[in-house]
Every structure is written in C-alpha cells, then in structure tokens.
Design an enzyme around this catalytic site. Structure first.
Site, PDB file in Angstrom:
ATOM      1  N   ASP A  93      50.261  51.568  45.442  1.00  0.00           N
ATOM      2  CA  ASP A  93      48.918  51.028  45.229  1.00  0.00           C
ATOM      3  C   ASP A  93      48.518  51.018  43.763  1.00  0.00           C
ATOM      4  O   ASP A  93      47.342  51.071  43.428  1.00  0.00           O
ATOM      5  CB  ASP A  93      47.927  51.888  46.028  1.00  0.00           C
ATOM      6  CG  ASP A  93      48.089  53.371  45.719  1.00  0.00           C
ATOM      7  OD1 ASP A  93      48.641  53.697  44.648  1.00  0.00           O
ATOM      8  OD2 ASP A  93      47.675  54.198  46.550  1.00  0.00           O
ATOM      9  N   GLU A 115      55.371  51.538  51.734  1.00  0.00           N
ATOM     10  CA  GLU A 115      54.164  52.376  51.891  1.00  0.00           C
ATOM     11  C   GLU A 115      52.930  51.482  52.110  1.00  0.00           C
ATOM     12  O   GLU A 115      51.891  51.616  51.445  1.00  0.00           O
ATOM     13  CB  GLU A 115      53.955  53.319  50.713  1.00  0.00           C
ATOM     14  CG  GLU A 115      53.022  54.470  51.020  1.00  0.00           C
ATOM     15  CD  GLU A 115      52.763  55.355  49.796  1.00  0.00           C
ATOM     16  OE1 GLU A 115      51.937  54.992  48.956  1.00  0.00           O
ATOM     17  OE2 GLU A 115      53.399  56.427  49.712  1.00  0.00           O
ATOM     18  N   GLU A 129      42.864  52.126  43.405  1.00  0.00           N
ATOM     19  CA  GLU A 129      44.017  51.997  44.303  1.00  0.00           C
ATOM     20  C   GLU A 129      43.665  51.370  45.650  1.00  0.00           C
ATOM     21  O   GLU A 129      44.460  50.623  46.214  1.00  0.00           O
ATOM     22  CB  GLU A 129      44.679  53.364  44.519  1.00  0.00           C
ATOM     23  CG  GLU A 129      45.411  53.905  43.288  1.00  0.00           C
ATOM     24  CD  GLU A 129      44.515  54.613  42.295  1.00  0.00           C
ATOM     25  OE1 GLU A 129      43.286  54.704  42.550  1.00  0.00           O
ATOM     26  OE2 GLU A 129      45.024  55.079  41.257  1.00  0.00           O
ATOM     27  N   HIS A 201      44.910  63.942  38.627  1.00  0.00           N
ATOM     28  CA  HIS A 201      44.912  62.812  37.694  1.00  0.00           C
ATOM     29  C   HIS A 201      44.017  61.640  38.116  1.00  0.00           C
ATOM     30  O   HIS A 201      43.948  60.628  37.424  1.00  0.00           O
ATOM     31  CB  HIS A 201      46.331  62.275  37.532  1.00  0.00           C
ATOM     32  CG  HIS A 201      46.865  61.607  38.765  1.00  0.00           C
ATOM     33  ND1 HIS A 201      46.582  60.300  39.079  1.00  0.00           N
ATOM     34  CD2 HIS A 201      47.628  62.068  39.770  1.00  0.00           C
ATOM     35  CE1 HIS A 201      47.175  59.988  40.217  1.00  0.00           C
ATOM     36  NE2 HIS A 201      47.812  61.045  40.667  1.00  0.00           N
ATOM     37  N   ARG A 203      41.417  58.739  38.655  1.00  0.00           N
ATOM     38  CA  ARG A 203      40.395  58.172  37.764  1.00  0.00           C
ATOM     39  C   ARG A 203      38.980  58.476  38.245  1.00  0.00           C
ATOM     40  O   ARG A 203      38.081  58.696  37.437  1.00  0.00           O
ATOM     41  CB  ARG A 203      40.570  56.647  37.658  1.00  0.00           C
ATOM     42  CG  ARG A 203      41.591  56.243  36.631  1.00  0.00           C
ATOM     43  CD  ARG A 203      41.839  54.759  36.582  1.00  0.00           C
ATOM     44  NE  ARG A 203      43.126  54.519  35.923  1.00  0.00           N
ATOM     45  CZ  ARG A 203      43.258  54.031  34.696  1.00  0.00           C
ATOM     46  NH1 ARG A 203      42.222  53.674  33.997  1.00  0.00           N
ATOM     47  NH2 ARG A 203      44.456  53.871  34.164  1.00  0.00           N
ATOM     48  N   HIS A 234      48.984  65.947  33.690  1.00  0.00           N
ATOM     49  CA  HIS A 234      49.237  64.506  33.590  1.00  0.00           C
ATOM     50  C   HIS A 234      48.929  64.088  32.156  1.00  0.00           C
ATOM     51  O   HIS A 234      47.933  64.533  31.584  1.00  0.00           O
ATOM     52  CB  HIS A 234      48.330  63.777  34.589  1.00  0.00           C
ATOM     53  CG  HIS A 234      48.678  62.340  34.769  1.00  0.00           C
ATOM     54  ND1 HIS A 234      48.444  61.398  33.798  1.00  0.00           N
ATOM     55  CD2 HIS A 234      49.253  61.671  35.803  1.00  0.00           C
ATOM     56  CE1 HIS A 234      48.857  60.211  34.227  1.00  0.00           C
ATOM     57  NE2 HIS A 234      49.355  60.355  35.443  1.00  0.00           N
TER      58      HIS A 234
HETATM   59  C1  UD1 Z   1      48.578  55.599  37.559  1.00  0.00           C
HETATM   60  C2  UD1 Z   1      48.103  54.802  38.780  1.00  0.00           C
HETATM   61  C3  UD1 Z   1      47.747  55.740  39.910  1.00  0.00           C
HETATM   62  C4  UD1 Z   1      48.895  56.687  40.208  1.00  0.00           C
HETATM   63  C5  UD1 Z   1      49.300  57.410  38.933  1.00  0.00           C
HETATM   64  C6  UD1 Z   1      50.517  58.257  39.174  1.00  0.00           C
HETATM   65  C7  UD1 Z   1      46.869  52.724  38.369  1.00  0.00           C
HETATM   66  C8  UD1 Z   1      45.579  52.103  38.009  1.00  0.00           C
HETATM   67  N1  UD1 Z   1      46.894  54.059  38.411  1.00  0.00           N
HETATM   68  O1  UD1 Z   1      47.468  56.364  37.103  1.00  0.00           O
HETATM   69  O2  UD1 Z   1      47.461  54.979  41.064  1.00  0.00           O
HETATM   70  O3  UD1 Z   1      48.475  57.616  41.169  1.00  0.00           O
HETATM   71  O4  UD1 Z   1      49.639  56.438  37.934  1.00  0.00           O
HETATM   72  O5  UD1 Z   1      50.666  59.213  38.174  1.00  0.00           O
HETATM   73  O6  UD1 Z   1      47.844  52.020  38.588  1.00  0.00           O
HETATM   74  N2  UD1 Z   1      50.548  58.270  30.049  1.00  0.00           N
HETATM   75  C9  UD1 Z   1      51.500  58.673  29.120  1.00  0.00           C
HETATM   76  N3  UD1 Z   1      52.809  58.731  29.513  1.00  0.00           N
HETATM   77  C10 UD1 Z   1      53.219  58.415  30.767  1.00  0.00           C
HETATM   78  C11 UD1 Z   1      52.239  58.043  31.714  1.00  0.00           C
HETATM   79  C12 UD1 Z   1      50.909  57.968  31.338  1.00  0.00           C
HETATM   80  O7  UD1 Z   1      51.172  58.961  27.980  1.00  0.00           O
HETATM   81  O8  UD1 Z   1      54.427  58.487  31.053  1.00  0.00           O
HETATM   82  C13 UD1 Z   1      49.119  58.192  29.628  1.00  0.00           C
HETATM   83  C14 UD1 Z   1      48.876  56.966  28.727  1.00  0.00           C
HETATM   84  O9  UD1 Z   1      47.894  57.290  27.800  1.00  0.00           O
HETATM   85  C15 UD1 Z   1      48.338  55.938  29.736  1.00  0.00           C
HETATM   86  C16 UD1 Z   1      47.496  56.853  30.608  1.00  0.00           C
HETATM   87  O10 UD1 Z   1      48.277  58.039  30.784  1.00  0.00           O
HETATM   88  O11 UD1 Z   1      47.587  54.905  29.131  1.00  0.00           O
HETATM   89  C17 UD1 Z   1      47.099  56.273  31.942  1.00  0.00           C
HETATM   90  O12 UD1 Z   1      48.195  55.700  32.631  1.00  0.00           O
HETATM   91  P1  UD1 Z   1      47.884  54.682  33.871  1.00  0.00           P
HETATM   92  O13 UD1 Z   1      49.186  54.280  34.481  1.00  0.00           O
HETATM   93  O14 UD1 Z   1      46.976  53.605  33.427  1.00  0.00           O
HETATM   94  O15 UD1 Z   1      47.030  55.553  34.859  1.00  0.00           O
HETATM   95  P2  UD1 Z   1      47.349  56.881  35.622  1.00  0.00           P
HETATM   96  O16 UD1 Z   1      46.115  57.696  35.571  1.00  0.00           O
HETATM   97  O17 UD1 Z   1      48.625  57.447  35.126  1.00  0.00           O
HETATM   98  N1  UDP Z   2      55.509  65.255  40.266  1.00  0.00           N
HETATM   99  C1  UDP Z   2      56.502  65.529  39.313  1.00  0.00           C
HETATM  100  N2  UDP Z   2      56.170  66.310  38.234  1.00  0.00           N
HETATM  101  C2  UDP Z   2      54.921  66.801  38.036  1.00  0.00           C
HETATM  102  C3  UDP Z   2      53.915  66.502  39.004  1.00  0.00           C
HETATM  103  C4  UDP Z   2      54.236  65.717  40.090  1.00  0.00           C
HETATM  104  O1  UDP Z   2      57.648  65.100  39.456  1.00  0.00           O
HETATM  105  O2  UDP Z   2      54.704  67.501  37.029  1.00  0.00           O
HETATM  106  C5  UDP Z   2      55.860  64.402  41.410  1.00  0.00           C
HETATM  107  C6  UDP Z   2      55.440  64.893  42.774  1.00  0.00           C
HETATM  108  O3  UDP Z   2      56.453  65.678  43.374  1.00  0.00           O
HETATM  109  C7  UDP Z   2      55.188  63.606  43.556  1.00  0.00           C
HETATM  110  C8  UDP Z   2      54.795  62.611  42.491  1.00  0.00           C
HETATM  111  O4  UDP Z   2      55.149  63.194  41.234  1.00  0.00           O
HETATM  112  O5  UDP Z   2      56.367  63.110  44.181  1.00  0.00           O
HETATM  113  C9  UDP Z   2      53.329  62.322  42.572  1.00  0.00           C
HETATM  114  O6  UDP Z   2      52.934  61.605  41.452  1.00  0.00           O
HETATM  115  P1  UDP Z   2      51.428  61.507  40.996  1.00  0.00           P
HETATM  116  O7  UDP Z   2      50.677  62.693  41.493  1.00  0.00           O
HETATM  117  O8  UDP Z   2      51.443  61.240  39.533  1.00  0.00           O
HETATM  118  O9  UDP Z   2      50.936  60.171  41.706  1.00  0.00           O
HETATM  119  P2  UDP Z   2      50.346  59.847  43.157  1.00  0.00           P
HETATM  120  O10 UDP Z   2      51.304  60.314  44.175  1.00  0.00           O
HETATM  121  O11 UDP Z   2      49.002  60.504  43.247  1.00  0.00           O
HETATM  122  O12 UDP Z   2      50.194  58.362  43.123  1.00  0.00           O
END
Ligand code: UD1
Ligand code: UDP
Length: 365
Positions: A93, A115, A129, A201, A203, A234
């Site tokens: 999502d 999913e 999402e 994490h 939003r 995160h």
């Molecule tokens: C995103 C997804 C969320 C998912 C989550 C899993 C959207 C809108 N959100 O949220 O559904 O649950 O990923 O973790 O699609 N960043 C880094 N390095 C990384 C990843 C993220 O620095 O490897 C930082 C960056 O500043 C980036 C910010 O996190 O801009 C947000 O990343 P983004 O993918 O927009 O949103 P998440 O909160 O990670």
């Molecule tokens: N996870 C990981 N390292 C971490 C925290 C989470 O590998 O430090 C894994 C966790 O086991 C799960 C996935 O990341 O499989 C979940 O990702 P996240 O919580 O970022 O996203 P969501 O599932 O909420 O979309």
C-alpha cells in the site's frame, strides 16, 4: 514479467515471490526497484540475493507525498514503455504500489496485487496507505489476498470472486526462512532483563502522538528496573529526531539504526513484548509467539487482534503504559498473548501466487 519493490516491507514481502517466479521456466522475471527507500530497500534485496534490473533511485530526504508520487509516475512510465511487460506485480500500500498500478492502467498492462484487500475503512488511517490500497484495488487484475477477511473486503467492493486468490501473506514465507538462519544478535542483550522491542514510523502519528508514544516508552523503562528497550529508528527525520530527543539519554534504552532483516528477526525472537505501528511486525510477531501492542487506534490486520495476541493501544500514554505494565506483571495474561499463532500464513504464499500465474501464462507460451 516485472516485479516491483520500493520500500523495506515491499522487498521483504516480494522477495519470496521473486524467488518463486525465478524458479518457473515459463517466466522471464525482471525486477524494478523504485528505491522509494534507499538504504532500507538495498539491505533486504541483498538478503534475497536479488539484483534489480532497473533502479529508479527515487528517494529524496524527507520526501513529500505529491513530489514522490509525481517522480514515481513519470519514471515508471518510461520503464513500462521500454520493458513492455505482460504482467506487473507489486505488494502492499505504498506510494510505489499505487503509482505502478496507475501506470499499468494507463498502459493497459495487467497488474497483480500481492497483499490485496487490507482495509481499515478510514481513508485517513493509515495515511496515505488506505487510499493507496483502495485505488490499487480498482486497478488490479489478480488480487492475491492474504486472508479470508481480506477476500471479503474485496468482495464488498464489487471485485469478482474469480479474480481473488487467498494465498496467505508472503511475509510469513520470508520470516520462516529468516528465523531458521541462526545469526548472532547485532548487540549484547542483558539476559537478566526483559526486552521491549519498539518500531514506529506511521505518518498519521507524526507530531504530538509520536511524542506521547516516546514518553510512554520512557515511563516504562523508568518504572521497570528489569526491562531494557531496543528501538531501531526509522530513518525518517520526523521519527528519529523526536525519538532521540526524548529517549536518547536513558541507560536501559538502546536507540539504533534500522536493523537488517535477519538481525531484526533475531532480536524479535529475544523480545518479551513488542510495541509497534508497523504492518509487517503485526504479522510476524504472533508467528514467533511475541505479544504486540499496536500504537494505533485501528488496524487492517484484525485476525491477530481477534486471536487475542495483538492489542490496539493507540498513541496513548495511559493505554500504552497500563497495558504493557499488565503484561509485565501478570504471567497468566502474558502467556495468553504469547501463545504463538500464525493467522497470516503458513510460509507457502509465494508458491501459490506463482501457481496462479503459471495457470494463466504457461498456457499462453
Ligand atoms: C513508507 C511508506 C509506508 C511504509 C513504510 C515502510 C508511503 C507513503 N509510505 O513510509 O507505507 O509503511 O515506507 O517503512 O509509501 N529514509 C531514508 N532511508 C531509507 C528510507 C527512508 O533516509 O532507506 C527517509 C528519507 O528521508 C525519506 C523518508 O525517510 O524521504 C520517508 O520515506 P517514505 O518512503 O516517503 O516514507 P516512510 O515513512 O518511510
Ligand atoms: N524490520 C527490519 N528492521 C527493522 C525494523 C523492521 O528488517 O529495524 C522489518 C520487519 O521485520 C518487517 C518490516 O521491516 O518485516 C516492516 O517494515 P516497516 O515497519 O518499515 O513497514 P510496514 O510493515 O509498516 O509497512
């Protein structure tokens, strides 16, 4: 066929699907990494030994949703033009998934949603999402629903039963294979203290709700000498800066970088209790027999709540601290939540998805 992953959870849940499809002789599997996440995505793809064929390198620091969506849509457009896939598969999502489904619609490429059918019924929660799921569901040809209740959600939205396949969630495929690879813990844990593992994490929790979550974690550590907290942060700045401010100084709270998937699973195995707003963790922890308190008011994953092994506590100081304290103090209540059930899958979901596509495509080869 094109398999897509943008963020950490997509790579964890698409990894088993990509591996299963690569074993199919009829399938020419190409992998697209949008890299909506950069570091978090790369570490998971490495574990599955998946090398993307195309990498869009989309992530920007603290990315805003409109710009992220626009960048993704334009870049994916070029990929579909060049690759001309017969089918595209993506999971979940995220913005990556919603934009790839939309681009497939524009290009008349059939889209398979892994999913499929998770819903809270509230467009604002989780944000964005729930909207991504609803839009993706309208644009999907094959709906790979993890559970029966996800299938029911799709039926209620008018999706034909023949287009829905209940497969289980591929996260359990990934978890079972990770859990059997015995690897060392990433740091020393005090064997005399009970471990509370935290991830957060979402939003919609940014700002005051997230501060309240952090204050509750601090209170639990202060009130319980025999508790240690591990919180892999995160990398989103809205999360790590606030958590470091509130939790950074406590001697029994370890804040660390996000853990690679295998060490994270190892830490989950050692946890006494997990506090999380993560979707994936809600699915994995019950299979490991670990109680989860979900830092949200609603969930699109009702099965484990109904089983009594996951509880919703919201981003609420009193509810988090009193429910966690109850579990720390009352062994009977704890045992009831630590039973070990796996309502999300049996570890064979990816094979079922491959079989559905085989039935469709092998006939055409
Ligand atoms: C995103 C997804 C969320 C998912 C989550 C899993 C959207 C809108 N959100 O949220 O559904 O649950 O990923 O973790 O699609 N960043 C880094 N390095 C990384 C990843 C993220 O620095 O490897 C930082 C960056 O500043 C980036 C910010 O996190 O801009 C947000 O990343 P983004 O993918 O927009 O949103 P998440 O909160 O990670
Ligand atoms: N996870 C990981 N390292 C971490 C925290 C989470 O590998 O430090 C894994 C966790 O086991 C799960 C996935 O990341 O499989 C979940 O990702 P996240 O919580 O970022 O996203 P969501 O599932 O909420 O979309």
């Amino acid at each position: 066929m094109l398999c897509v992953a943008g963020t950490r959870p997509e790579a964890i849940k698409m990894g088993p699907v990509i591996l299963a499809l690569k074993n199919e002789t009829w399938a020419n599997v190409r992998v697209l990494a949008t890299a909506q996440h950069r570091g978090l995505l790369d570490q998971v793809l490495r574990i599955f030994e998946v090398e993307p064929d195309i990498d869009l390198d989309i992530m920007r620091p603290n990315q805003a949703l409109p710009a992220l969506t626009a960048r993704l849509l334009l870049s994916i457009e070029d990929v579909l033009e060049a690759e001309k896939p017969d089918v595209v598969l993506a999971q979940g999502d995220t913005t990556t998934v919603m934009t790839i489904a939309l681009a497939c619609f524009y290009h008349k490429v059939p889209f398979g949603h892994v999913e499929a059918g998770l819903r809270t019924g509230d467009m604002a929660k989780p944000f964005p999402e729930e909207m991504n799921r609803v839009v993706t569901g309208r644009l999907t040809k094959w709906h790979f629903a993890p559970t029966e209740s996800a299938r029911q959600n799709l039926l209620k939205e008018g999706i034909e039963n023949r287009d829905i396949f209940v497969t289980g969630n591929t996260v359990i495929d990934a978890l079972l294979s990770a859990a059997e690879r015995k690897i060392p813990l990433p740091f020393r844990l005090d064997p005399d203290r009970r471990l509370i593992l935290v991830t957060a994490h979402r939003r919609e929790n940014f700002g005051e709700p997230f501060r309240e979550i952090c204050r509750a974690i601090l209170a639990l550590a202060e009130r319980n000498e025999d508790v240690q907290v591990v919180y892999p942060l995160h990398p989103n700045p809205n999360v790590c800066e606030v958590a470091s401010q509130i939790l950074g100084d406590h001697p029994r709270i370890t804040l660390c970088e996000p853990l690679d998937y295998l060490p994270f699973v190892e830490v989950m195995k050692h946890a006494y209790l997990i506090l999380s707003d993560s979707g994936g963790v809600q699915e994995e922890a019950p299979a490991l027999g670990k109680p989860v308190l979900v830092l949200r008011r609603e969930t699109e994953r009702p099965e484990a709540v109904q089983e009594g092994v996951v509880r919703l506590v919201g981003p609420d100081f009193d509810e988090i601290t009193s429910t966690a304290q109850h579990l720390l103090d009352d062994k009977m209540v704890y045992a009831e939540m630590a039973r070990g059930v796996s309502p999300y899958g049996d570890g064979k979901a990816a094979g079922r998805i491959a079989a559905v596509l085989r039935d469709h495509f092998a006939a055409c080869v």
